[in-house]
Design a protein around this motif. Structure first.
Motif, PDB file in Angstrom:
ATOM      1  N   ASP A 247     101.548 -44.979 108.486  1.00 63.84           N
ATOM      2  CA  ASP A 247     101.756 -43.624 108.250  1.00 63.84           C
ATOM      3  C   ASP A 247     101.952 -42.419 110.042  1.00 63.84           C
ATOM      4  N   GLY A 248     101.946 -43.539 110.670  1.00 62.52           N
ATOM      5  CA  GLY A 248     102.182 -43.054 111.999  1.00 62.52           C
ATOM      6  C   GLY A 248     100.333 -42.984 112.702  1.00 62.52           C
ATOM      7  N   LYS A 249     100.145 -42.475 112.155  1.00 62.53           N
ATOM      8  CA  LYS A 249      98.623 -42.256 112.321  1.00 62.53           C
ATOM      9  C   LYS A 249      97.268 -43.390 112.756  1.00 62.53           C
ATOM     10  N   GLU A 250      96.779 -44.565 112.043  1.00 62.91           N
ATOM     11  CA  GLU A 250      96.252 -45.551 111.935  1.00 62.91           C
ATOM     12  C   GLU A 250      96.704 -46.517 112.888  1.00 62.91           C
ATOM     13  N   THR A 251      95.752 -46.916 114.060  1.00 55.83           N
ATOM     14  CA  THR A 251      96.547 -47.817 114.585  1.00 55.83           C
ATOM     15  C   THR A 251      96.210 -49.304 114.057  1.00 55.83           C
ATOM     16  N   VAL A 252      96.527 -49.977 114.743  1.00 58.53           N
ATOM     17  CA  VAL A 252      96.526 -51.867 114.507  1.00 58.53           C
ATOM     18  C   VAL A 252      95.190 -52.109 113.980  1.00 58.53           C
ATOM     19  N   GLU A 253      94.959 -51.033 115.262  1.00 59.54           N
ATOM     20  CA  GLU A 253      92.976 -52.123 115.530  1.00 59.54           C
ATOM     21  C   GLU A 253      92.401 -51.612 114.006  1.00 59.54           C
ATOM     22  N   ALA A 254      93.040 -50.080 113.139  1.00 63.79           N
ATOM     23  CA  ALA A 254      91.866 -49.456 112.836  1.00 63.79           C
ATOM     24  C   ALA A 254      92.435 -49.743 110.969  1.00 63.79           C
ATOM     25  N   TYR A 255      93.617 -51.032 111.460  1.00 61.93           N
ATOM     26  CA  TYR A 255      94.365 -51.379 110.103  1.00 61.93           C
ATOM     27  C   TYR A 255      93.364 -52.281 109.562  1.00 61.93           C
TER      28      TYR A 255
END
Length: 291
Positions: A247-255
């Motif tokens: 959604d544009g808010k979640e970073t790759v690291e968080a995903y």
């Protein structure tokens, strides 16, 4: 007999072939320059060498996987037309498969690998003869996954861009998603702490001299530049980039963390990046061939 460097240099200048091929020809002909030239001509190398000055900035990237290893390569041609033909694609797959199996240290070592009784370089020269275009192995990298690690690759635009990703934990589907992100967004580093100090210093200098900061007090400039540097790092670091499928808010690291993993390594190749491409005047070329 011992072959001198001066002999190798002379033969290279006469034929345009590479150093190893020149030395090999001289060894086979016991230092006889004329026989060495003939030997290279018989193999088609001297003919192919005429293409040596041409710029090969088109081509394909490709990933070959075997067991816990993957090899990502870039093979170049002069035009995208040749990059799409069968001979080039057969060579592309053979080169990648040979590299992932034999794990050469660099391009020079790769070119001297045996491929069904001939060197990889000889195979490339043969394809150069068949296609009429200079073909070169520009680069490759071998990645390996360890225990509890997954690896996935993704190719985009028919092989113009390829990416390989290694994750600790998570699953292959997640790794595939990250590989797609890498191909699309083109991160330069894994994490912000991986950005070299000199790259960061240069970027800070550029930002400090930005026109919109002119005349502002130094402490205000420092604070504004610090914020811009943080944004810059987030743009070039894979872990800090907004995940492309999110959604544009979640970073790759968080995903990846939400899937129980973290990114360990990645490589992205795009055909011709950083190379100067030749401007072809095809009308002039046709006229020259007809004249």
């Amino acid at each position: 007999m011992a072959i001198k460097a001066a002999q190798v240099k002379e033969l290279r200048e006469m034929t345009g072939v590479g150093m190893m091929d020149a030395k090999k020809a001289l060894v086979e002909t016991e230092g006889d320059m004329e026989k060495a030239v003939d030997a290279l001509r018989e193999k088609g190398m001297a003919k192919a060498a005429k293409k040596a000055d041409a710029v090969a900035a088109e081509g394909m990237t490709y990933v070959a996987e075997e067991g816990d290893k993957a090899a990502i390569i870039e093979l170049n041609s002069q035009t995208d037309f040749v990059a799409g033909n069968k001979e080039f694609n057969d060579l592309l797959h053979t080169v990648a498969q040979t590299i992932v199996e034999k794990e050469p240290a660099d391009v020079e070592e790769a070119l001297n690998l045996d491929v069904d009784g001939q060197t990889m370089n000889e195979l490339i020269i043969h394809t150069t003869q068949v296609t009429g275009e200079k073909i070169t192995l520009r680069r490759f990298k071998i990645l390996k996954k360890g225990a509890n690690q997954v690896m996935a690759s993704y190719s985009h635009m028919g092989g113009r861009i390829s990416a390989v990703v290694v994750l600790e934990g998570a699953d292959e589907a997640t790794a595939k998603d990250v590989a797609m992100h890498v191909a699309a967004i083109n991160p330069k580093y894994l994490a912000s702490q991986d950005v070299p100090a000199d790259v960061l210093a240069h970027e800070k200098e550029v930002l400090m001299n930005a026109e919109d900061l002119e005349g502002k007090p130094e402490n205000i400039k420092e604070k504004m530049v610090e914020g811009r540097l943080h944004k810059y790092l987030a743009e070039i670091s894979l872990n800090d980039q907004p995940f492309v499928k999110g959604d544009g808010k979640e970073t790759v690291e968080a995903y990846v963390a939400a899937k129980g993993g973290k990114v360990v390594d990645f490589v992205r190749y795009e055909v011709g990046e950083g190379m100067e491409k030749a401007e072809n005047d095809f009308a002039a070329e046709v006229a020259a061939q007809m004249g």
